[in-house]
Motif scaffolding. Structure first.
Motif, PDB file in Angstrom:
ATOM      1  N   GLY A  22       0.811  -1.212   0.000  1.00  0.00           N
ATOM      2  CA  GLY A  22       0.000   0.000   0.000  1.00  0.00           C
ATOM      3  C   GLY A  22       0.841   1.257   0.000  1.00  0.00           C
ATOM      4  O   GLY A  22       0.537   2.221  -0.708  1.00  0.00           O
ATOM      5  N   VAL A  23       1.911   1.251   0.774  1.00  0.00           N
ATOM      6  CA  VAL A  23       2.808   2.404   0.812  1.00  0.00           C
ATOM      7  C   VAL A  23       3.479   2.565  -0.543  1.00  0.00           C
ATOM      8  O   VAL A  23       3.586   3.682  -1.070  1.00  0.00           O
ATOM      9  CB  VAL A  23       3.856   2.259   1.937  1.00  0.00           C
ATOM     10  CG1 VAL A  23       4.898   3.367   1.857  1.00  0.00           C
ATOM     11  CG2 VAL A  23       3.169   2.260   3.296  1.00  0.00           C
ATOM     12  N   ALA A  24       3.922   1.471  -1.133  1.00  0.00           N
ATOM     13  CA  ALA A  24       4.571   1.534  -2.442  1.00  0.00           C
ATOM     14  C   ALA A  24       3.607   2.090  -3.489  1.00  0.00           C
ATOM     15  O   ALA A  24       3.985   2.941  -4.307  1.00  0.00           O
ATOM     16  CB  ALA A  24       5.067   0.149  -2.855  1.00  0.00           C
ATOM     17  N   GLN A  25       2.379   1.621  -3.466  1.00  0.00           N
ATOM     18  CA  GLN A  25       1.390   2.103  -4.429  1.00  0.00           C
ATOM     19  C   GLN A  25       1.155   3.599  -4.257  1.00  0.00           C
ATOM     20  O   GLN A  25       1.131   4.349  -5.229  1.00  0.00           O
ATOM     21  CB  GLN A  25       0.084   1.338  -4.270  1.00  0.00           C
ATOM     22  CG  GLN A  25      -0.965   1.735  -5.292  1.00  0.00           C
ATOM     23  CD  GLN A  25      -2.240   0.915  -5.144  1.00  0.00           C
ATOM     24  OE1 GLN A  25      -2.407   0.167  -4.174  1.00  0.00           O
ATOM     25  NE2 GLN A  25      -3.116   1.055  -6.102  1.00  0.00           N
ATOM     26  N   ARG A  26       1.009   4.033  -3.020  1.00  0.00           N
ATOM     27  CA  ARG A  26       0.792   5.458  -2.765  1.00  0.00           C
ATOM     28  C   ARG A  26       1.986   6.289  -3.228  1.00  0.00           C
ATOM     29  O   ARG A  26       1.825   7.393  -3.733  1.00  0.00           O
ATOM     30  CB  ARG A  26       0.536   5.698  -1.283  1.00  0.00           C
ATOM     31  CG  ARG A  26       0.241   7.153  -0.952  1.00  0.00           C
ATOM     32  CD  ARG A  26      -0.098   7.340   0.506  1.00  0.00           C
ATOM     33  NE  ARG A  26      -1.248   6.597   0.939  1.00  0.00           N
ATOM     34  CZ  ARG A  26      -2.514   6.983   0.767  1.00  0.00           C
ATOM     35  NH1 ARG A  26      -2.779   8.098   0.146  1.00  0.00           N
ATOM     36  NH2 ARG A  26      -3.506   6.248   1.214  1.00  0.00           N
ATOM     37  N   ALA A  27       3.179   5.747  -3.058  1.00  0.00           N
ATOM     38  CA  ALA A  27       4.398   6.466  -3.444  1.00  0.00           C
ATOM     39  C   ALA A  27       4.685   6.359  -4.933  1.00  0.00           C
ATOM     40  O   ALA A  27       5.566   7.055  -5.446  1.00  0.00           O
ATOM     41  CB  ALA A  27       5.580   5.937  -2.649  1.00  0.00           C
ATOM     42  N   GLY A  28       3.985   5.462  -5.619  1.00  0.00           N
ATOM     43  CA  GLY A  28       4.223   5.290  -7.049  1.00  0.00           C
ATOM     44  C   GLY A  28       5.511   4.564  -7.359  1.00  0.00           C
ATOM     45  O   GLY A  28       6.150   4.818  -8.381  1.00  0.00           O
ATOM     46  N   VAL A  29       5.891   3.648  -6.466  1.00  0.00           N
ATOM     47  CA  VAL A  29       7.109   2.858  -6.680  1.00  0.00           C
ATOM     48  C   VAL A  29       6.762   1.382  -6.516  1.00  0.00           C
ATOM     49  O   VAL A  29       5.698   1.028  -6.013  1.00  0.00           O
ATOM     50  CB  VAL A  29       8.235   3.251  -5.693  1.00  0.00           C
ATOM     51  CG1 VAL A  29       8.631   4.704  -5.873  1.00  0.00           C
ATOM     52  CG2 VAL A  29       7.840   2.979  -4.246  1.00  0.00           C
ATOM     53  N   HIS A  30       7.682   0.539  -6.937  1.00  0.00           N
ATOM     54  CA  HIS A  30       7.489  -0.904  -6.759  1.00  0.00           C
ATOM     55  C   HIS A  30       7.837  -1.257  -5.317  1.00  0.00           C
ATOM     56  O   HIS A  30       8.677  -0.626  -4.679  1.00  0.00           O
ATOM     57  CB  HIS A  30       8.380  -1.670  -7.737  1.00  0.00           C
ATOM     58  CG  HIS A  30       8.008  -3.113  -7.830  1.00  0.00           C
ATOM     59  ND1 HIS A  30       8.494  -4.050  -6.962  1.00  0.00           N
ATOM     60  CD2 HIS A  30       7.179  -3.768  -8.684  1.00  0.00           C
ATOM     61  CE1 HIS A  30       7.993  -5.236  -7.268  1.00  0.00           C
ATOM     62  NE2 HIS A  30       7.180  -5.083  -8.316  1.00  0.00           N
TER      63      HIS A  30
END
Length: 182
Positions: A22-30
């Motif tokens: 979820g954090v990765a998705q929010r940050a736009g990273v893998h």
């Protein structure tokens, strides 16, 4: 990654729902990018909270204990009603505090805040505005208690008036001599 993105995920879903994905998705990273920096969500949360709350808090020095404490109390209200403040409250009130790293972080954050603010009380004692036996940490805890009670237990609005009332209570307790070192 900015602490704000990590804290947003924590605030919106709570600690139990926080995932690296979820954090990765929010940050736009893998998610591998996240795992390169943090081995798990516990480390991510610890780092986000520590990073956000490690900033210096301004320590007022107006020359009068009442106005110094008002500035501190109002700053606490502002800090704890932000997204990051709500994330900290959510985390320290959840099962997350059973994790040693987060429990240590919580203790370190509060110890640091009291240590930084102690000069306000020490200066007031030196100026004769407070009894000499006043324990700075006890006065600061007394100041924070009404604010935290509303934030955590009653959900009542927390604003400048709440901060000002907390100052009145803390000063009354100190002048009554009930805040000596234990």
């Amino acid at each position: 990654m900015p602490a704000a993105r990590k804290l947003t995920e924590l605030t919106e879903g709570g600690y139990a729902a926080l995932t690296v994905e979820g954090v990765a998705q929010r940050a736009g990273v893998h998610k591998t990018t996240i795992y390169r920096n943090w081995k798990d969500s516990d480390g991510l949360v610890t780092d986000a909270l520590a990073g956000h709350f490690a900033t210096d808090i301004p320590i007022p020095d107006t020359g009068a204990v009442e106005s110094d404490l008002r500035a501190l109390a109002r700053s606490l209200v502002v800090t704890m009603t932000t997204q990051a403040g709500r994330a900290l409250l959510t985390t320290v009130l959840s099962d997350a505090v059973r994790l040693p790293r987060l429990a240590e972080l919580k203790q370190a954050l509060f110890d640091d805040r009291f240590r930084r603010a102690e000069p306000v009380v020490s200066r007031a004692i030196e100026r004769g505005e407070l009894p000499a036996e006043t324990d700075p940490a006890e006065l600061l805890k007394t100041l924070a208690a009404p604010i935290c009670f509303r934030l955590v237990f009653t959900g009542e609005p927390v604003d400048e008036a709440t901060a000002d009332r907390a100052v009145d209570v803390a000063l009354a307790a100190a002048h009554a001599g009930v805040l000596p070192a234990m």
